[in-house]
Design a protein around this motif. Structure first.
Motif, short mmCIF file in Angstrom:
data_model
loop_
_atom_site.label_atom_id
_atom_site.label_comp_id
_atom_site.label_asym_id
_atom_site.label_seq_id
_atom_site.Cartn_x
_atom_site.Cartn_y
_atom_site.Cartn_z
N ASP A 29 0.86 -1.18 0.00
CA ASP A 29 0.00 0.00 0.00
C ASP A 29 0.90 1.23 0.00
O ASP A 29 1.74 1.39 0.89
CB ASP A 29 -0.90 0.01 1.24
CG ASP A 29 -1.66 -1.29 1.40
OD1 ASP A 29 -2.23 -1.76 0.41
OD2 ASP A 29 -1.67 -1.85 2.52
N VAL A 30 0.72 2.09 -1.00
CA VAL A 30 1.46 3.36 -1.08
C VAL A 30 0.48 4.49 -0.79
O VAL A 30 -0.56 4.61 -1.46
CB VAL A 30 2.10 3.55 -2.46
CG1 VAL A 30 2.88 4.86 -2.50
CG2 VAL A 30 3.04 2.38 -2.78
N ALA A 31 0.79 5.30 0.21
CA ALA A 31 -0.04 6.45 0.56
C ALA A 31 0.87 7.63 0.84
O ALA A 31 1.83 7.50 1.62
CB ALA A 31 -0.90 6.14 1.78
N GLY A 32 0.61 8.73 0.20
CA GLY A 32 1.47 9.89 0.36
C GLY A 32 2.89 9.64 -0.07
O GLY A 32 3.84 10.24 0.45
N LEU A 43 8.76 4.57 -7.78
CA LEU A 43 7.93 4.44 -8.98
C LEU A 43 7.27 5.75 -9.39
O LEU A 43 6.87 5.93 -10.54
CB LEU A 43 6.85 3.38 -8.77
CG LEU A 43 7.33 1.92 -8.70
CD1 LEU A 43 6.17 1.00 -8.37
CD2 LEU A 43 7.98 1.51 -10.02
N GLY A 44 7.11 6.65 -8.42
CA GLY A 44 6.50 7.93 -8.74
C GLY A 44 4.99 7.94 -8.58
O GLY A 44 4.34 8.91 -8.94
N ALA A 45 4.43 6.86 -8.04
CA ALA A 45 2.99 6.81 -7.77
C ALA A 45 2.78 7.11 -6.30
O ALA A 45 3.21 6.35 -5.43
CB ALA A 45 2.43 5.43 -8.11
N ASP A 46 2.10 8.24 -6.02
CA ASP A 46 1.91 8.65 -4.63
C ASP A 46 0.84 7.85 -3.91
O ASP A 46 0.78 7.84 -2.68
CB ASP A 46 1.55 10.14 -4.57
CG ASP A 46 2.71 11.03 -4.98
OD1 ASP A 46 3.87 10.55 -4.88
OD2 ASP A 46 2.47 12.16 -5.41
N ASP A 47 -0.03 7.19 -4.68
CA ASP A 47 -1.14 6.46 -4.07
C ASP A 47 -1.40 5.22 -4.93
O ASP A 47 -1.71 5.34 -6.12
CB ASP A 47 -2.39 7.35 -4.03
CG ASP A 47 -3.58 6.65 -3.40
OD1 ASP A 47 -3.81 6.83 -2.20
OD2 ASP A 47 -4.27 5.89 -4.12
#
Length: 863
Positions: free
Chosen positions: A266-269, A296-300
């Motif tokens: 899980d990526v958050a912020g 990866l550059g994905a913030d969420d």
């Protein structure tokens, strides 16, 4: 070294450092490292590696250097408790190590092979996965000693993480720039050439993406994408349903089935959190994965995949993964990603699978190689399944191309596996749950070393008719006593088991064996009415030779470990480990080789195993023989062997650690193969570690005490114990002294037992201070006998009967009848060969003749 030296140097009421008994809860499964900058009288870096429950520590005056081959002095210091890895702050003036401590770096580490053995041999080749320190490093012990402390050399291996800089260059936030490269340091220090800078930023390192992508817009454009509502939570993993063969048709996407651990991210912020299938937080254990996901550059986002370890041939290997996680293998880890349940603030659960995977592939386009896409083939299920078998894979997973992501098991994900098969004996069953009838799962066993041994459960593969049929067959076979002992780590309560007589045989499919020696992913195939129970397991272990003739199986032992038998003169059974380096000299004074040590333990196994079976153990390992460095080990490691068991035991703070135990000859000899010379069992069994069932008084003579005085002391202790209503039994220690062993019914706790032993020893000292002392201080032990009562605390151990000692004379700790005491001349009267002759010629157990069985019911008197 041990935590005893750590405690001796500190006054814990005056220093903020953690105490020597500070053991953290299990923060993860991978061994940690920490480097601390210590602004003491002499500024230095403290370099610490977790091994066997402590932090092995070195003081590195100049700190680690990243230059290939540049050696830095590293002085070995005392072990530190694991909680020291979190310590920062000021050690007050006047205290040992006074000065300021900062954490410079921390993470996880691994070595190729057994780290403790590498430590003992003086060469540790290892890999760091930290925030600042990465890649391969090496510690090599020199012949030099500084102030009684061994000196080592620390240096960097030549790999992608090497560069023209050192630890001091990474201070004050100058280690890496926001993109994860070393360029911030290069600008700050001006110390590196362009060539060195290029080498320090390899292609495989997480770095900034060359372009910024609007992943939220990409996600929103997919049919079925929904903006996450307030309070949205990451989904539980979708699970596949087992099928014998993959489905046909072009509507199915077929992926390899990876043999590892399910991993959800899980990526958050912009910050990544790793969780297991059961929701455990694995984030601290895999810093490389965390960095790769955050780069990866994905913030969420939410990712679904499998953590695997790769062999040199590129195949996944579950056993190798377990070794890599335990720190005993440097095998590369990969996260094979196969789904993307959310991205950029959008819930993608209702998006077609093939669209989710296409977006996932784009997102992973230039990711760190530690992240990889689990690719698929559309259609051709039978061909893909056959190809996966040729490739040596576990099987395949087939997924509907238009499937949405759903929590739990579904029929849009189907798995087909290439499984192993074998027969096992049913020894019990658990109750059914929810709507199930008949039973929940079957408990299974197989013959090993002359007895049935538990190997796990099976709860799948039954239809309703078979559930009813098997339940009806098992009910008349019910019995009250356990059919086999259960390991302490089973995920159910023994009282929830209905035991049955071992008369029914089943055939299973399964996917190998776990590190605890239990079946993995077992599935029921059918009853084997054509098979007898005596046909199940190792032929030699059942008492039948390979020629088909019958030989006598080892006698069963009592649960207390009291029953003993005459040692056989021949090999007790098949399935034993091979001996590596059989000609290595272990006892130079007597020219005893490793093969002779192995043969000794194989022959006395029926006498030794009752002392060890199902008891946590401390081991003395001597990789280079008794003249080389030896070390204690009490925690489990995958390198010890597949038949060496582990049991989680609660520590003082409520966490737990995995301790070593064995329950058969194979486990015992695997430890001998790993250079174990001495076996020291707990005074309690794994099924009840909080209540001791034996105490040991070790009579340790000081300088100038003759053997007659030691024999007299043993007799006096026996007499005083009898006055307290207790019977004691005699053992030569294999070293200088004697042991008096007191069996107990396991009722009193450790605190009570230790208090009794201390009071008893101090009473003996008060009665005859010219002969006895109850204090361990060496200064007070000259000319007297130390009555060592300290071996009777929780976690303390004493040597087992029939164990060798790691001393030049190869003495053996031999149990004696009290009537034999007068004929003894020293504690090492029985070196290896003589002990073996006694074992082979022993007609009866000397402790049994002195009343051992009756003494098993005795209890401690009230103080």
């Amino acid at each position: 070294m041990s935590l005893r030296e750590y405690a001796r140097k500190r006054r814990f009421g005056d220093t903020p450092e953690p105490g020597d008994d500070a053991a953290p809860g299990k923060r993860g499964r991978r061994p940690i490292f920490v480097v601390q900058l210590h602004q003491a009288r002499a500024r230095h870096y403290d370099f610490r590696l977790e091994m066997d429950g402590t932090l092995k520590s070195w003081a590195v005056p100049k700190g680690p250097s990243f230059r290939v081959g540049e050696r830095r002095l590293a002085v070995e210091v005392e072990d530190h408790p694991l909680r020291y890895a979190d310590f920062e702050g000021d050690i007050p003036k006047g205290q040992y190590g006074a000065g300021h401590v900062d954490i410079f770096d921390r993470g996880v580490w691994s070595a190729e092979g057994d780290p403790l053995e590498a430590l003992a041999t003086g060469k540790i080749d290892f890999v760091l996965h930290g925030e600042r320190l990465h890649g391969g490093w090496k510690l090599v012990r020199t012949a030099q000693v500084r102030s009684g402390k061994p000196q080592w050399l620390l240096f960097k291996r030549d790999d992608a993480w090497a560069g023209d800089l050192e630890a001091d260059d990474l201070l004050d936030g100058q280690g890496t720039d926001a993109n994860g490269s070393w360029e911030g340091t290069a600008r700050a220090t001006g110390k590196r050439s362009a060539k060195a800078a290029k080498k320090a930023t390899p292609a495989g390192r997480p770095r900034a993406r060359p372009r910024r992508v609007d992943w939220a817009a990409r996600a929103a454009a997919l049919a079925g994408a929904r903006r996450k509502p307030r309070g949205w939570k990451p989904p539980a993993p979708q699970l596949a349903t087992l099928r014998a063969a993959p489905p046909a048709g072009d509507d199915w996407l077929h992926e390899l089935k990876w043999d590892g651990y399910r991993l959800l991210v899980d990526v958050a912020g912009g910050r990544a959190k790793l969780r297991s299938r059961n929701g455990l937080d694995w984030t601290p254990d895999y810093p490389d994965l965390v960095k790769a996901f955050e780069a990866l550059g994905a913030d969420d986002a939410t990712f679904d995949g499998e953590l695997v370890a790769l062999t040199p041939q590129g195949n996944d290997d579950f056993g190798l993964l377990q070794k890599a996680i335990s720190g005993s293998s440097n095998a590369p880890l990969r996260c094979m990603l196969f789904d993307l349940p959310s991205l950029g603030g959008y819930d993608l659960a209702h998006v077609a699978l093939e669209d989710r995977k296409a977006l996932l592939a784009e997102l992973l386009g230039d990711a760190d190689p530690v992240l990889a896409l689990s690719r698929h083939i559309a259609g051709h299920g039978a061909e893909v399944f056959a190809a996966s078998k040729r490739q040596g894979m576990e099987g395949i997973v087939s997924k509907r191309h238009d499937a949405r992501y759903v929590e739990g098991r579904s029929t849009t994900w189907l798995k087909s596996k290439h499984a192993q098969g074998d027969e096992f004996v049913i020894v019990g069953y658990t109750a059914p749950k929810r709507s199930r009838t008949g039973f929940g799962s079957l408990l299974l066993a197989t013959h090993r070393d002359g007895a049935l041994q538990y190997v796990g459960r099976v709860g799948t593969g039954f239809d309703d008719a078979m559930l009813r049929h098997l339940a009806a067959r098992m009910r008349p076979l019910a019995r009250r006593e356990p059919t086999v002992p259960l390991p302490a780590h089973v995920p159910f309560r023994p009282r929830d088991v209905t035991w049955i007589a071992p008369l029914l045989v089943v055939e299973l499919e399964y996917r190998g064996w776990g590190k605890e020696g239990l079946l993995r992913q077992a599935s029921f195939k059918g009853l084997r009415e054509d098979k007898g129970v005596d046909e199940i397991g190792d032929a030699d272990a059942r008492g039948t030779t390979k020629r088909g003739t019958t030989k006598r199986a080892p006698a069963k032992t009592a649960a207390t470990g009291a029953a003993r038998q005459r040692a056989p003169a021949a090999d007790p059974g098949g399935g034993l480990p091979r001996v590596s380096s059989p000609g290595r000299i272990v006892y130079p004074q007597l020219r005893i080789t490793k093969q002779r040590v192995f043969d000794y333990y194989r022959q006395v196994a029926p006498l030794l195993l009752p002392e060890l079976r199902n008891r946590p153990l401390s081991l003395v390992r001597c990789p280079d023989g008794v003249r080389g460095p030896c070390f204690f080990q009490k925690h489990h490691a995958a390198t010890l062997g597949g038949s060496v068991r582990s049991v989680p035991i609660r520590e003082k703070d409520g966490g737990s650690e995995d301790y070593v135990y064995v329950d058969d000859v194979a486990g015992l000899l695997e430890l001998v193969q790993m250079n174990v010379l001495e076996f020291h069992p707990w005074g309690a069994r794994i099924e009840d570690v909080e209540h001791p069932d034996r105490l040991v008084f070790d009579l340790d003579p000081g300088e100038g005490v003759d053997w007659n005085a030691i024999r007299a002391a043993a007799r006096e202790i026996r007499a005083r114990l009898r006055e307290a209503g207790l019977e004691g039994f005699l053992r030569l220690s294999g070293g200088k002294g004697l042991h008096v062993v007191v069996p107990l019914a396991p009722k009193a706790d450790w605190a009570t037992a230790k208090a009794f032993c201390e009071a008893f020893a101090r009473a003996m000292e008060a009665q005859a201070p010219q002969r006895y002392v109850a204090t361990a201080t060496k200064a007070r032990r000259k000319g007297v006998i130390f009555i060592d009562w300290l071996r009777n605390g929780r976690g303390a151990t004493s040597v087992a009967s029939w164990s060798l000692r790691a001393r030049p004379e190869a003495g053996v700790a031999v149990p004696l009848a009290w009537s034999e005491l007068g004929r003894t001349k020293s504690g090492k009267d029985f070196p290896l060969d003589r002990a073996l002759r006694r074992a082979a010629g022993q007609r009866s157990d000397p402790w049994q003749s002195d009343g051992w069985r009756e003494a098993l019911r005795q209890t401690l008197p009230e103080l």
